[in-house]
Design a protein around this motif. Sequence first.
Motif, PDB file in Angstrom:
ATOM      1  N   LYS A   1      46.685  48.642  35.820  1.00  0.00           N
ATOM      2  CA  LYS A   1      47.074  49.202  37.115  1.00  0.00           C
ATOM      3  C   LYS A   1      47.541  48.131  38.096  1.00  0.00           C
ATOM      4  O   LYS A   1      48.362  48.396  38.971  1.00  0.00           O
ATOM      5  CB  LYS A   1      45.904  49.977  37.727  1.00  0.00           C
ATOM      6  N   ASN A   2      46.997  46.936  37.951  1.00  0.00           N
ATOM      7  CA  ASN A   2      47.356  45.850  38.877  1.00  0.00           C
ATOM      8  C   ASN A   2      47.033  44.500  38.239  1.00  0.00           C
ATOM      9  O   ASN A   2      45.972  43.923  38.510  1.00  0.00           O
ATOM     10  CB  ASN A   2      46.608  46.007  40.202  1.00  0.00           C
ATOM     11  N   PRO A   3      47.920  43.974  37.407  1.00  0.00           N
ATOM     12  CA  PRO A   3      47.668  42.684  36.748  1.00  0.00           C
ATOM     13  C   PRO A   3      47.418  41.546  37.739  1.00  0.00           C
ATOM     14  O   PRO A   3      46.653  40.621  37.460  1.00  0.00           O
ATOM     15  CB  PRO A   3      48.954  42.449  35.949  1.00  0.00           C
ATOM     16  N   GLN A   4      48.058  41.605  38.920  1.00  0.00           N
ATOM     17  CA  GLN A   4      47.885  40.549  39.909  1.00  0.00           C
ATOM     18  C   GLN A   4      46.461  40.488  40.423  1.00  0.00           C
ATOM     19  O   GLN A   4      45.955  39.415  40.746  1.00  0.00           O
ATOM     20  CB  GLN A   4      48.848  40.761  41.079  1.00  0.00           C
ATOM     21  N   LEU A   5      45.794  41.642  40.486  1.00  0.00           N
ATOM     22  CA  LEU A   5      44.423  41.671  40.998  1.00  0.00           C
ATOM     23  C   LEU A   5      43.477  40.931  40.063  1.00  0.00           C
ATOM     24  O   LEU A   5      42.594  40.198  40.508  1.00  0.00           O
ATOM     25  CB  LEU A   5      43.963  43.117  41.184  1.00  0.00           C
ATOM     26  N   GLY A   6      43.671  41.115  38.757  1.00  0.00           N
ATOM     27  CA  GLY A   6      42.839  40.395  37.792  1.00  0.00           C
ATOM     28  C   GLY A   6      43.004  38.889  37.933  1.00  0.00           C
ATOM     29  O   GLY A   6      42.032  38.134  37.888  1.00  0.00           O
ATOM     30  N   SER A   7      44.244  38.456  38.113  1.00  0.00           N
ATOM     31  CA  SER A   7      44.514  37.025  38.298  1.00  0.00           C
ATOM     32  C   SER A   7      43.905  36.518  39.602  1.00  0.00           C
ATOM     33  O   SER A   7      43.389  35.404  39.670  1.00  0.00           O
ATOM     34  CB  SER A   7      46.031  36.771  38.298  1.00  0.00           C
ATOM     35  N   TRP A   8      43.967  37.353  40.642  1.00  0.00           N
ATOM     36  CA  TRP A   8      43.401  36.972  41.943  1.00  0.00           C
ATOM     37  C   TRP A   8      41.890  36.785  41.843  1.00  0.00           C
ATOM     38  O   TRP A   8      41.333  35.815  42.361  1.00  0.00           O
ATOM     39  CB  TRP A   8      43.729  38.053  42.977  1.00  0.00           C
ATOM     40  N   VAL A   9      41.205  37.707  41.150  1.00  0.00           N
ATOM     41  CA  VAL A   9      39.752  37.615  40.965  1.00  0.00           C
ATOM     42  C   VAL A   9      39.399  36.331  40.219  1.00  0.00           C
ATOM     43  O   VAL A   9      38.478  35.592  40.596  1.00  0.00           O
ATOM     44  CB  VAL A   9      39.228  38.849  40.209  1.00  0.00           C
ATOM     45  N   LYS A  10      40.155  36.049  39.166  1.00  0.00           N
ATOM     46  CA  LYS A  10      39.912  34.831  38.394  1.00  0.00           C
ATOM     47  C   LYS A  10      40.116  33.593  39.256  1.00  0.00           C
ATOM     48  O   LYS A  10      39.347  32.627  39.174  1.00  0.00           O
ATOM     49  CB  LYS A  10      40.854  34.782  37.186  1.00  0.00           C
ATOM     50  N   ASN A  11      41.122  33.635  40.111  1.00  0.00           N
ATOM     51  CA  ASN A  11      41.422  32.492  40.976  1.00  0.00           C
ATOM     52  C   ASN A  11      40.324  32.258  42.009  1.00  0.00           C
ATOM     53  O   ASN A  11      40.055  31.111  42.387  1.00  0.00           O
ATOM     54  CB  ASN A  11      42.761  32.715  41.683  1.00  0.00           C
ATOM     55  N   GLN A  12      39.671  33.349  42.478  1.00  0.00           N
ATOM     56  CA  GLN A  12      38.568  33.172  43.433  1.00  0.00           C
ATOM     57  C   GLN A  12      37.416  32.418  42.786  1.00  0.00           C
ATOM     58  O   GLN A  12      36.779  31.562  43.415  1.00  0.00           O
ATOM     59  CB  GLN A  12      38.079  34.535  43.955  1.00  0.00           C
ATOM     60  N   ARG A  13      37.144  32.736  41.528  1.00  0.00           N
ATOM     61  CA  ARG A  13      36.075  32.035  40.810  1.00  0.00           C
ATOM     62  C   ARG A  13      36.435  30.555  40.628  1.00  0.00           C
ATOM     63  O   ARG A  13      35.591  29.669  40.786  1.00  0.00           O
ATOM     64  CB  ARG A  13      35.831  32.690  39.445  1.00  0.00           C
ATOM     65  N   LYS A  14      37.681  30.314  40.281  1.00  0.00           N
ATOM     66  CA  LYS A  14      38.129  28.930  40.085  1.00  0.00           C
ATOM     67  C   LYS A  14      38.074  28.148  41.388  1.00  0.00           C
ATOM     68  O   LYS A  14      37.627  26.991  41.417  1.00  0.00           O
ATOM     69  CB  LYS A  14      39.556  28.928  39.534  1.00  0.00           C
ATOM     70  N   THR A  15      38.522  28.770  42.483  1.00  0.00           N
ATOM     71  CA  THR A  15      38.516  28.109  43.790  1.00  0.00           C
ATOM     72  C   THR A  15      37.086  27.804  44.221  1.00  0.00           C
ATOM     73  O   THR A  15      36.802  26.737  44.778  1.00  0.00           O
ATOM     74  CB  THR A  15      39.201  28.999  44.849  1.00  0.00           C
ATOM     75  N   HIS A  16      36.182  28.743  43.961  1.00  0.00           N
ATOM     76  CA  HIS A  16      34.769  28.531  44.306  1.00  0.00           C
ATOM     77  C   HIS A  16      34.161  27.403  43.468  1.00  0.00           C
ATOM     78  O   HIS A  16      33.420  26.547  43.984  1.00  0.00           O
ATOM     79  CB  HIS A  16      33.989  29.826  44.074  1.00  0.00           C
ATOM     80  N   LYS A  17      34.497  27.383  42.181  1.00  0.00           N
ATOM     81  CA  LYS A  17      33.979  26.338  41.287  1.00  0.00           C
ATOM     82  C   LYS A  17      34.441  24.956  41.733  1.00  0.00           C
ATOM     83  O   LYS A  17      33.700  23.971  41.656  1.00  0.00           O
ATOM     84  CB  LYS A  17      34.450  26.613  39.862  1.00  0.00           C
ATOM     85  N   ASN A  18      35.679  24.862  42.251  1.00  0.00           N
ATOM     86  CA  ASN A  18      36.234  23.592  42.726  1.00  0.00           C
ATOM     87  C   ASN A  18      35.832  23.275  44.165  1.00  0.00           C
ATOM     88  O   ASN A  18      36.313  22.306  44.753  1.00  0.00           O
ATOM     89  CB  ASN A  18      37.763  23.625  42.629  1.00  0.00           C
ATOM     90  N   LYS A  19      34.953  24.136  44.725  1.00  0.00           N
ATOM     91  CA  LYS A  19      34.427  23.953  46.084  1.00  0.00           C
ATOM     92  C   LYS A  19      35.536  23.946  47.142  1.00  0.00           C
ATOM     93  O   LYS A  19      35.490  23.193  48.119  1.00  0.00           O
ATOM     94  CB  LYS A  19      33.610  22.661  46.166  1.00  0.00           C
ATOM     95  N   LYS A  20      36.536  24.793  46.935  1.00  0.00           N
ATOM     96  CA  LYS A  20      37.645  24.883  47.883  1.00  0.00           C
ATOM     97  C   LYS A  20      37.705  26.249  48.566  1.00  0.00           C
ATOM     98  O   LYS A  20      38.600  26.504  49.362  1.00  0.00           O
ATOM     99  CB  LYS A  20      38.970  24.609  47.165  1.00  0.00           C
ATOM    100  N   LEU A  21      36.749  27.120  48.247  1.00  0.00           N
ATOM    101  CA  LEU A  21      36.724  28.449  48.859  1.00  0.00           C
ATOM    102  C   LEU A  21      36.014  28.357  50.206  1.00  0.00           C
ATOM    103  O   LEU A  21      34.909  27.813  50.305  1.00  0.00           O
ATOM    104  CB  LEU A  21      35.995  29.435  47.950  1.00  0.00           C
TER     105      LEU A  21
END
Length: 308
Positions: free
Chosen positions: A200-220
């Motif tokens: 339904k929204n491939p971009q949303l899945g990528s966005w969710v994954k990116n939030q986890r990555k940004t948090h892991k890199n301490k940039k969120l």
Amino acid sequence: MDTLIRAVAAAKDGRKYTVRDEKWHVRYQELKAYREVHGHCNVSSRFQEVHGHCKVSKSNTEENNNNNNPDHAALVTFTASNRDKYRKSILSEERKALLDEIGFDWGSGSRQDQWDKMYAQLKKFHEEHGHCSPPEGELAKWARCQRGKDATLTEERKQRLNALGYVWEPHKTKWDGMFQKMLEYKEEFGDCDVPKEWHKNPQLGSWVKNQRKTHKNKKLSEERRSRLEKAGFSFTMEGKKINKPGAKERADALWDTMMQRLLEYKEKGYSADVALANWVRNNRGQYKRKELSQERITRLEEIGFAFS
């Protein structure tokens, strides 16, 4: 020699010829050379036309590469200063006459005129497209530049841009939009774990994954982290694929959906489906890593799927 002639002429008129006078004439000669090359004297106007803003620098100014114009930034200042003095009636008749000789434009090169011109183009773009974010070109550069000037723009200009629905923080607005879509996903499925290839929204899945990555890199940012946590967002997927109730069923249903889309693609022979392309690539990767189940391998082989 020219300097001496000007100094003598000034002395005859009872004036003292200063270093400042000499600098003016040097810039005037550069402006003459600029006019011979470009056909006009609107230096700042030309730069803005090419680059979409008035922040001149030697590294990004086309005209600075010309041997007749070694200091474009100073020439921009020179033209603006003479227009300003003319409007205030403090420009000498001698200098005005010299500038008139080379067709100096006393009005159209002003920054206000240029801003109004670009605003009119943005307004027309908004009327045609419903937003103020041109994808490329002169207008796109100018529109982006206004955000950088937010602190110095006059209130009148801000109001005019606001009237068009101008977005001052596009990245924040986009993030908020995706966050809202994630909440809608949670309302439907009970969690925020959007699959990367969610049809339904491939971009949303990528966005969710990116939030986890940004948090892991301490940039969120703390504000975004807090909003995600309050929504029940999990910053790690460790163990979830196996232990989460219903996760396997949803994953299987998603795989079946993408398999059906692959069959439709095979019949039509063409697709601009980004999610499907990612799904195909992931299945090939899982096959190479020996992570793809035999049941799925068989189903893919039956339709002639190429694993390499």
